[in-house]
Design a protein around this motif. Structure first.
Motif, PDB file in Angstrom:
ATOM      1  N   LEU A  84       9.164   4.335   1.669  1.00 27.57           N
ATOM      2  CA  LEU A  84       8.441   5.294   0.820  1.00 27.57           C
ATOM      3  C   LEU A  84       7.752   4.766  -0.455  1.00 27.57           C
ATOM      4  CD1 LEU A  84       8.116   8.438   0.907  1.00 27.57           C
ATOM      5  CD2 LEU A  84      10.070   8.559  -0.596  1.00 27.57           C
ATOM      6  N   ASN A  85       6.449   4.636  -0.368  1.00 27.09           N
ATOM      7  CA  ASN A  85       5.602   4.295  -1.511  1.00 27.09           C
ATOM      8  C   ASN A  85       6.016   3.043  -2.288  1.00 27.09           C
ATOM      9  OD1 ASN A  85       4.482   6.708  -0.665  1.00 27.09           O
ATOM     10  ND2 ASN A  85       3.930   7.314  -2.726  1.00 27.09           N
ATOM     11  N   PRO A  86       5.852   1.888  -1.664  1.00 27.03           N
ATOM     12  CA  PRO A  86       6.231   0.637  -2.329  1.00 27.03           C
ATOM     13  C   PRO A  86       5.345   0.326  -3.532  1.00 27.03           C
ATOM     14  CG  PRO A  86       5.041   0.184  -0.300  1.00 27.03           C
ATOM     15  CD  PRO A  86       5.293   1.657  -0.321  1.00 27.03           C
ATOM     16  N   GLU A 119       7.576   5.883   5.382  1.00 28.30           N
ATOM     17  CA  GLU A 119       7.329   4.457   5.194  1.00 28.30           C
ATOM     18  C   GLU A 119       5.839   4.202   5.068  1.00 28.30           C
ATOM     19  OE1 GLU A 119       9.406   2.552   8.524  1.00 28.30           O
ATOM     20  OE2 GLU A 119      10.912   1.907   7.058  1.00 28.30           O
ATOM     21  N   ASP A 120       5.491   3.311   4.154  1.00 23.76           N
ATOM     22  CA  ASP A 120       4.121   2.830   4.066  1.00 23.76           C
ATOM     23  C   ASP A 120       4.101   1.384   4.555  1.00 23.76           C
ATOM     24  OD1 ASP A 120       2.481   5.058   2.712  1.00 23.76           O
ATOM     25  OD2 ASP A 120       4.287   4.970   1.488  1.00 23.76           O
ATOM     26  N   TYR A 121       3.177   0.571   4.029  1.00 27.79           N
ATOM     27  CA  TYR A 121       3.065  -0.789   4.573  1.00 27.79           C
ATOM     28  C   TYR A 121       3.086  -1.868   3.503  1.00 27.79           C
ATOM     29  CZ  TYR A 121       1.392   1.432   8.887  1.00 27.79           C
ATOM     30  OH  TYR A 121       1.272   2.194  10.014  1.00 27.79           O
ATOM     31  N   ALA A 143       0.871  -1.172   0.000  1.00 31.01           N
ATOM     32  CA  ALA A 143       0.000   0.000   0.000  1.00 31.01           C
ATOM     33  C   ALA A 143       0.909   1.224   0.000  1.00 31.01           C
ATOM     34  CB  ALA A 143      -0.890   0.004   1.235  1.00 31.01           C
ATOM     35  N   TYR A 144       0.791   2.059  -1.008  1.00 31.06           N
ATOM     36  CA  TYR A 144       1.660   3.242  -1.064  1.00 31.06           C
ATOM     37  C   TYR A 144       0.979   4.483  -0.518  1.00 31.06           C
ATOM     38  CZ  TYR A 144      -0.799   4.045  -5.545  1.00 31.06           C
ATOM     39  OH  TYR A 144      -1.753   4.225  -6.502  1.00 31.06           O
ATOM     40  N   ASN A 145      -0.348   4.421  -0.416  1.00 29.08           N
ATOM     41  CA  ASN A 145      -1.073   5.601   0.058  1.00 29.08           C
ATOM     42  C   ASN A 145      -1.653   5.344   1.436  1.00 29.08           C
ATOM     43  OD1 ASN A 145      -2.416   8.068   0.222  1.00 29.08           O
ATOM     44  ND2 ASN A 145      -4.109   7.423  -1.099  1.00 29.08           N
ATOM     45  N   THR A 146      -0.787   4.985   2.392  1.00 25.93           N
ATOM     46  CA  THR A 146      -1.300   4.777   3.747  1.00 25.93           C
ATOM     47  C   THR A 146      -1.662   6.117   4.380  1.00 25.93           C
ATOM     48  OG1 THR A 146       0.943   4.799   4.645  1.00 25.93           O
ATOM     49  CG2 THR A 146       0.000   2.647   4.100  1.00 25.93           C
ATOM     50  N   GLU A 147      -1.249   7.199   3.717  1.00 27.48           N
ATOM     51  CA  GLU A 147      -1.638   8.539   4.178  1.00 27.48           C
ATOM     52  C   GLU A 147      -3.128   8.777   3.948  1.00 27.48           C
ATOM     53  OE1 GLU A 147       0.770   7.840   2.016  1.00 27.48           O
ATOM     54  OE2 GLU A 147       2.640   8.803   2.592  1.00 27.48           O
ATOM     55  N   ARG A 148      -3.760   7.965   3.104  1.00 26.13           N
ATOM     56  CA  ARG A 148      -5.168   8.100   2.715  1.00 26.13           C
ATOM     57  C   ARG A 148      -5.422   9.469   2.091  1.00 26.13           C
ATOM     58  NH1 ARG A 148      -9.239   7.327   6.592  1.00 26.13           N
ATOM     59  NH2 ARG A 148     -10.367   5.958   5.176  1.00 26.13           N
ATOM     60  N   GLY A 175       0.284  14.509  -0.997  1.00 25.07           N
ATOM     61  CA  GLY A 175      -0.236  13.886   0.214  1.00 25.07           C
ATOM     62  C   GLY A 175       0.146  12.415   0.316  1.00 25.07           C
ATOM     63  N   MET A 176       0.225  11.735  -0.804  1.00 27.85           N
ATOM     64  CA  MET A 176       0.545  10.305  -0.800  1.00 27.85           C
ATOM     65  C   MET A 176       2.023  10.059  -0.517  1.00 27.85           C
ATOM     66  SD  MET A 176      -1.682   8.914  -4.035  1.00 27.85           S
ATOM     67  CE  MET A 176      -3.286   9.639  -4.381  1.00 27.85           C
ATOM     68  N   PHE A 177       2.776  11.141  -0.427  1.00 26.33           N
ATOM     69  CA  PHE A 177       4.221  11.061  -0.272  1.00 26.33           C
ATOM     70  C   PHE A 177       4.688  11.562   1.079  1.00 26.33           C
ATOM     71  CE2 PHE A 177       8.092  10.706  -2.878  1.00 26.33           C
ATOM     72  CZ  PHE A 177       7.649   9.722  -3.727  1.00 26.33           C
ATOM     73  N   LYS A 178       3.759  11.740   1.992  1.00 27.70           N
ATOM     74  CA  LYS A 178       4.123  12.390   3.258  1.00 27.70           C
ATOM     75  C   LYS A 178       4.895  11.485   4.196  1.00 27.70           C
ATOM     76  CE  LYS A 178       1.851  16.595   3.660  1.00 27.70           C
ATOM     77  NZ  LYS A 178       0.450  16.941   3.423  1.00 27.70           N
TER      78      LYS A 178
HETATM   79 CA    CA Z   1       2.938   6.994   0.964  1.00 27.37          CA
END
Ligand code: CA
Ligand code: K7E
Ligand code: CUA
Length: 644
Positions: free
Chosen positions: A319-321, A273-275, A256-261, A267-270
């Motif tokens: 960062l954004n896998p 680390e994601d998950y 999931a690269y957009n764990t920032e929702r 915003g998706m790059f804040k």
């Molecule tokens: Ca992200």
């Protein structure tokens, strides 16, 4: 520029590249380096008949991306063989919406709309016991959340599943070790029906976001028929997915690269680390058994489960896998951030231990988070990693979009006993021309890779090929990975844009491939029947070199026409086709094939139909007339049977 340990094979290809020349014979530098005959990749001249058929070892099925279907080529010849039409219309391959069966597949069960374009991403060959079995090829449409199934006997699409409850954005898609269960996920978060929103119960705003999304399972019956088994909805969206085998059997994992929702790029790059998520399949089945699900009004047969009712665990990923791929033992999974140089290898044993011992560093939306450092190790190997494939010798191949190369990396225990290198080190850097997307080793996403070759699927080609307008073709580059360094064998241009591909040994396909269809027991009696109640002309027509029978039929203006076409040839390669002037009707029909074409005779006049393919010396003569009579001039004496 060359290491002294380089093999002859490598030297030949390397030298050929250095002077920008693939034909060894005409290249002075390569002639100096080594005799052309020393290369196993040198091709005979003149070319003997059937050479490619005899020398190709693998079929490659590559998604067509925005083309909407699948490209099929042979390896190592890199000769394009077919395009399997799926979400697109292609009369060459007998796939148009004039055919009611095709039209039905392409009609949205939700809206009734016929869609004739799509965006195919991840071809998935069917498997038995973790390896390809050559029965079917599945592929997902990223744009409209559909999955198609192709029969590899006929290379035609048999079924399209429209994912229920979502409008679009299906990205990650794969098969379990046995193709009884397919899993996938929705990349673009949805604003689903109210019943789902209420059930999932996390904040969601139609205008501002954030939204919610799901992972899903699809059951595949013995005959290949697909049925959505479940959807697990939750707060995030997911990108790529793999189902475990071997040590990780019973789990699937996704990035999931957009764990920032967020709803925008910044915003998706804040988060640094994601998950990566680990999902336990049994826990999903248990939730269904325990009745922990709802169904929607639109899809009463699909259980909708809440993420908090299943066993799912998160592990941080840089960062954004994007790509996430499992090694042949099922023990390791590799992933990495798109915008970092770090690649993380997760050891499934450490993951299981962390879960058992509840070694969590926190939770988010109730999902336990494992300590990334505890379950994995990091390598710092290149920028813009996207995807990973494996061979059977203990190496993985990591494609780097920004670095524009592939790093061959030696895997850890137990593979180190096989390859003898320091684990998790780069042993070869393979150049790409340019900017790697996916890459493919035959069987490279299975429990038993076939290895031998690597295809690098390059997104950008710049000035590699002749100019052909501003949108430029892609480049599939073939490398021999049996030696280090890997020599470049061939480059192949392919129209944009292939995403993933899979390679399968030829004999798994050739032994099943159909050459002609079986004609129905009862032979067709050509003729025309007029249904005055429903205003339909039913035309039964045969095609054989070099005749259509009937070669003329009449129909009242405004009626529907249903042509049942039968190609009664039983000879190899004797396809005919039906191309109707003045109408948007054109369709190929293969030997022994029976096909319906439906259209409306909207305009009066004389319209010729002609054969689509140059089938015989009298191919041009293989034609006939559809005569559409103005309705007020029509009488029963003008029926075909009265005129013939
Ligand atoms: Ca992200
Ligand atoms: Cu990386 Cu859709 Cu697999 Cu494209 S995806 S490259
Ligand atoms: Cu049949 Cu040309």
């Amino acid at each position: 520029m060359f290491k002294t340990s380089m093999t002859i094979k490598g030297l030949v290809a390397g030298a050929a590249l250095a002077c920008g020349c693939i034909a060894f014979q005409s290249c002075d530098q390569s002639a100096e380096a080594s005799a052309p005959a020393a290369s196993p990749w040198a091709r005979p001249f003149p070319m003997p008949h059937g050479y490619w058929k005899k020398t190709d070892e693998f079929y490659c099925f590559a998604s067509g991306g925005q083309q909407g279907g699948i490209y099929v080529y042979g390896m190592p010849s890199m000769k394009l063989l077919s395009e399997i039409p799926i979400f697109n219309v292609d009369p060459r391959w007998g796939w148009t919406t004039s055919n009611p069966e095709v039209r039905e597949l392409m009609t949205s069960p939700r809206t009734g709309e016929v869609l004739i374009s799509g965006d195919t991403h991840h071809p998935v060959l069917s498997r038995t016991d973790g390896t390809y079995d050559g029965r079917w090829l599945f592929v997902n449409d990223k744009r409209n959340a559909r999955i198609a199934r192709m029969n590899l006997e006929t290379f035609r699409t048999e079924e399209i599943l429209w994912m229920e409850n979502v409008e679009g954005g299906m990205h990650g898609f794969t098969s379990g070790p046995n193709t009884k269960l397919l899993v996938g996920n929705i990349e673009l978060e949805a604003y689903p029906a109210k019943e789902i929103r209420d059930y999932v119960d996390v904040d969601i705003d139609m205008l501002k976001g954030p939204y919610i999304s799901c992972v899903f399972g699809v059951n595949v019956a013995e005959d290949g028929t697909m049925k959505t088994a479940w959807q697990v909805w939750g707060p995030w969206q997911y990108d790529l997915v793999r189902a475990g085998w071997g040590e990780s059997d019973g789990w699937f994992i996704n990035t999931a690269y957009n764990t920032e929702r967020s709803v925008n790029t910044v915003g998706m790059f804040k988060r640094p680390e994601d998950y990566v998520f680990y999902w336990n399949i049994e826990s999903i089945n248990r939730a269904i058994e325990e009745g922990k699900y709802i169904t929607s009004e639109a899809a009463p047969e699909v259980p909708i489960i809440k993420w908090s009712d299943v066993d799912v665990y998160a592990a941080p990923c840089p960062l954004n896998p994007h790509g996430l791929d499992i090694d042949p033992t099922g023990r390791y999974a590799l992933s990495s951030g798109k915008a970092t140089t770090l690649i993380r290898h997760y050891d499934f044993r450490n993951v299981m231990k962390a879960i058992e011992e509840k070694n969590f560093i926190g939770e988010e939306f109730g999902i336990p988070i494992m300590d990334g450092a505890a379950v994995s190790g990091d390598m710092d190997t290149g920028l813009g990693p996207t995807h990973i494939e494996y061979d059977n010798e203990g190496y993985c191949y990591i494609g780097y979009f920004v670095d524009s190369d592939v790093k061959k990396v030696a895997l850890g225990d137990p593979w180190d006993k096989k390859h003898g290198h320091e684990p998790w080190t780069v042993v070869d850097t393979i150049p790409a021309h340019y900017s790697v997307g996916h890459l493919m080793v035959p069987g490279g996403d299975t429990a038993e890779p076939y290895g031998k070759y690597l295809v690098i699927m390059n997104k950008l080609t710049k000035d590699t090929f002749l100019p052909h307008g501003p949108l430029i073709c892609e480049n599939h580059e073939l490398y021999d990975i049996e030696t280090i360094p890997a020599p470049l064998i061939d480059q192949m241009s392919l129209p944009p844009e292939s995403h993933y591909a899979q390679g399968i040994p030829v004999d798994l396909i050739t032994k099943r491939a159909k050459k002609v269809y079986d004609l129905p027991e009862e032979s067709m009696t050509p003729g025309v029947e007029y249904d005055y109640d429903n205003k339909v002309a039913h035309v039964k027509m045969t095609a054989v070199r070099s005749f259509f029978t009937p070669d003329m039929f009449t129909v009242p203006e405004g009626w529907d026409v249903d042509v049942e076409l039968q190609n009664i040839e039983m000879s190899l390669d004797m396809s005919h086709g039906w191309s109707l002037t003045g109408y948007d009707v054109m369709e190929s029909i293969d030997p022994g094939e029976n096909k319906h074409l439906e259209f409306t005779a909207e305009r009066s006049g004389v319209f010729w139909y002609y054969c689509l393919w140059f089938c015989s010396e009298l191919h041009m003569e293989m034609r006939g007339r559809m005569i559409v009579i103005p309705e007020d001039e029509w009488s029963k004496d003008l029926e075909w049977s009265a005129l013939k």
